[in-house]
Design a protein around this motif. Sequence first.
Motif, PDB file in Angstrom:
ATOM      1  N   LEU A   1       0.834  -1.207   0.000  1.00  0.00           N
ATOM      2  CA  LEU A   1       0.000   0.000   0.000  1.00  0.00           C
ATOM      3  C   LEU A   1       0.863   1.248   0.000  1.00  0.00           C
ATOM      4  O   LEU A   1       0.576   2.208  -0.732  1.00  0.00           O
ATOM      5  CB  LEU A   1      -0.920   0.013   1.221  1.00  0.00           C
ATOM      6  N   LEU A   2       1.915   1.267   0.801  1.00  0.00           N
ATOM      7  CA  LEU A   2       2.777   2.451   0.858  1.00  0.00           C
ATOM      8  C   LEU A   2       3.391   2.739  -0.499  1.00  0.00           C
ATOM      9  O   LEU A   2       3.495   3.897  -0.910  1.00  0.00           O
ATOM     10  CB  LEU A   2       3.880   2.266   1.907  1.00  0.00           C
ATOM     11  N   ARG A   3       3.779   1.708  -1.222  1.00  0.00           N
ATOM     12  CA  ARG A   3       4.322   1.915  -2.576  1.00  0.00           C
ATOM     13  C   ARG A   3       3.266   2.538  -3.485  1.00  0.00           C
ATOM     14  O   ARG A   3       3.571   3.432  -4.278  1.00  0.00           O
ATOM     15  CB  ARG A   3       4.832   0.590  -3.147  1.00  0.00           C
ATOM     16  N   ALA A   4       2.031   2.054  -3.369  1.00  0.00           N
ATOM     17  CA  ALA A   4       0.957   2.611  -4.194  1.00  0.00           C
ATOM     18  C   ALA A   4       0.696   4.070  -3.837  1.00  0.00           C
ATOM     19  O   ALA A   4       0.540   4.919  -4.724  1.00  0.00           O
ATOM     20  CB  ALA A   4      -0.319   1.785  -4.011  1.00  0.00           C
ATOM     21  N   LEU A   5       0.662   4.368  -2.538  1.00  0.00           N
ATOM     22  CA  LEU A   5       0.436   5.746  -2.099  1.00  0.00           C
ATOM     23  C   LEU A   5       1.584   6.648  -2.533  1.00  0.00           C
ATOM     24  O   LEU A   5       1.376   7.794  -2.937  1.00  0.00           O
ATOM     25  CB  LEU A   5       0.278   5.793  -0.578  1.00  0.00           C
ATOM     26  N   THR A   6       2.819   6.127  -2.439  1.00  0.00           N
ATOM     27  CA  THR A   6       3.991   6.894  -2.866  1.00  0.00           C
ATOM     28  C   THR A   6       3.879   7.281  -4.326  1.00  0.00           C
ATOM     29  O   THR A   6       4.124   8.431  -4.707  1.00  0.00           O
ATOM     30  CB  THR A   6       5.276   6.078  -2.640  1.00  0.00           C
ATOM     31  N   GLY A   7       3.485   6.311  -5.157  1.00  0.00           N
ATOM     32  CA  GLY A   7       3.352   6.586  -6.584  1.00  0.00           C
ATOM     33  C   GLY A   7       2.323   7.665  -6.863  1.00  0.00           C
ATOM     34  O   GLY A   7       2.576   8.599  -7.636  1.00  0.00           O
ATOM     35  N   ASP A   8       1.164   7.569  -6.203  1.00  0.00           N
ATOM     36  CA  ASP A   8       0.103   8.559  -6.425  1.00  0.00           C
ATOM     37  C   ASP A   8       0.553   9.957  -6.008  1.00  0.00           C
ATOM     38  O   ASP A   8       0.399  10.928  -6.751  1.00  0.00           O
ATOM     39  CB  ASP A   8      -1.146   8.172  -5.629  1.00  0.00           C
ATOM     40  N   VAL A   9       1.094  10.051  -4.799  1.00  0.00           N
ATOM     41  CA  VAL A   9       1.438  11.369  -4.258  1.00  0.00           C
ATOM     42  C   VAL A   9       2.650  11.963  -4.957  1.00  0.00           C
ATOM     43  O   VAL A   9       2.667  13.149  -5.300  1.00  0.00           O
ATOM     44  CB  VAL A   9       1.662  11.283  -2.729  1.00  0.00           C
ATOM     45  N   MET A  10       3.680  11.155  -5.192  1.00  0.00           N
ATOM     46  CA  MET A  10       4.869  11.674  -5.863  1.00  0.00           C
ATOM     47  C   MET A  10       4.560  12.132  -7.277  1.00  0.00           C
ATOM     48  O   MET A  10       5.115  13.124  -7.752  1.00  0.00           O
ATOM     49  CB  MET A  10       5.980  10.624  -5.872  1.00  0.00           C
ATOM     50  N   SER A  11       3.667  11.432  -7.958  1.00  0.00           N
ATOM     51  CA  SER A  11       3.265  11.872  -9.303  1.00  0.00           C
ATOM     52  C   SER A  11       2.630  13.259  -9.250  1.00  0.00           C
ATOM     53  O   SER A  11       2.918  14.131 -10.082  1.00  0.00           O
ATOM     54  CB  SER A  11       2.261  10.882  -9.915  1.00  0.00           C
TER      55      SER A  11
ATOM     56  N   SER B   1      14.942   3.309   3.956  1.00  0.00           N
ATOM     57  CA  SER B   1      16.145   2.655   4.475  1.00  0.00           C
ATOM     58  C   SER B   1      15.975   1.146   4.606  1.00  0.00           C
ATOM     59  O   SER B   1      16.959   0.406   4.604  1.00  0.00           O
ATOM     60  CB  SER B   1      16.538   3.241   5.830  1.00  0.00           C
ATOM     61  N   HIS B   2      14.731   0.669   4.694  1.00  0.00           N
ATOM     62  CA  HIS B   2      14.535  -0.767   4.889  1.00  0.00           C
ATOM     63  C   HIS B   2      13.563  -1.405   3.897  1.00  0.00           C
ATOM     64  O   HIS B   2      13.345  -2.613   3.952  1.00  0.00           O
ATOM     65  CB  HIS B   2      14.028  -1.040   6.322  1.00  0.00           C
ATOM     66  N   ASP B   3      12.988  -0.623   3.005  1.00  0.00           N
ATOM     67  CA  ASP B   3      12.080  -1.183   1.998  1.00  0.00           C
ATOM     68  C   ASP B   3      12.637  -0.825   0.619  1.00  0.00           C
ATOM     69  O   ASP B   3      12.492   0.293   0.144  1.00  0.00           O
ATOM     70  CB  ASP B   3      10.664  -0.620   2.179  1.00  0.00           C
ATOM     71  N   ALA B   4      13.263  -1.813  -0.009  1.00  0.00           N
ATOM     72  CA  ALA B   4      13.963  -1.561  -1.277  1.00  0.00           C
ATOM     73  C   ALA B   4      13.004  -1.116  -2.374  1.00  0.00           C
ATOM     74  O   ALA B   4      13.353  -0.279  -3.211  1.00  0.00           O
ATOM     75  CB  ALA B   4      14.714  -2.821  -1.719  1.00  0.00           C
ATOM     76  N   ARG B   5      11.790  -1.650  -2.388  1.00  0.00           N
ATOM     77  CA  ARG B   5      10.849  -1.310  -3.460  1.00  0.00           C
ATOM     78  C   ARG B   5      10.309   0.110  -3.289  1.00  0.00           C
ATOM     79  O   ARG B   5      10.118   0.831  -4.272  1.00  0.00           O
ATOM     80  CB  ARG B   5       9.728  -2.342  -3.507  1.00  0.00           C
ATOM     81  N   VAL B   6      10.071   0.517  -2.051  1.00  0.00           N
ATOM     82  CA  VAL B   6       9.673   1.913  -1.810  1.00  0.00           C
ATOM     83  C   VAL B   6      10.816   2.842  -2.205  1.00  0.00           C
ATOM     84  O   VAL B   6      10.612   3.875  -2.852  1.00  0.00           O
ATOM     85  CB  VAL B   6       9.287   2.136  -0.330  1.00  0.00           C
TER      86      VAL B   6
END
Length: 212
Positions: A73-83, A130-135
């Motif tokens: 979920l955090l990766r999905a949220l990151t993509g939305d917000v960073m875009s 620092s601990h989630d490579a995909r994020v």
Amino acid sequence: MSSASPSSTSRRAESLDRRHIERRELISRWLLPAVERLLEEQTYPSLTVDQMVAEAELSRSTFYNYFEDKSDLLRALTGDVMSTIVDATRMWWQLAPSGTKDEFHAALAHLFAIYSPHTTLMRAVAESISHDARVREEFMAYMASGQQGIADYIRTGQTAGVLRTDLDADATAAWLTWMMERGLSQLSLGSGEYEPERVLAAVVDILWKALH
């Protein structure tokens, strides 16, 4: 009755995949304000899926239909917000070389307005890289896009004879990208004596004087 052709089966599969992706994006946007509300009081690692779905008024089954876990979920949220943030930053990059300081101020004010509501999420992302490579991979890709946009803005201004020609466009863009990321994260909402308008005016002066 003849069976479906491979091509029609493939089209149906693609349609199902597309609907799943669209639904995932919709659920992600629904969860975003709920997660950001929770982040005002807690860190992302301390949040549970149960808390997030309860705050968003979703079921656990819906969550797990579209996300592997809360890191997904955090990766999905990151993509939305960073875009959204990168799109806001383009108002700066696309200024004409002869743009005025007032126009520069307006471009950065727009960036602040877009970034500020998502400050808690962006802090959670910064803590997670620092601990989630995909994020980290997704976050760094967006930062690289921002850095390239600023570098191109500097080169355009240098060619036009408006911005300082002694600047190394790439190195300067790298510094400005990370300076803005940390500054927005820590100061864009304002706290104590550092109210948003003061912070905005200060960064406009810093960047204007550095580049011109």
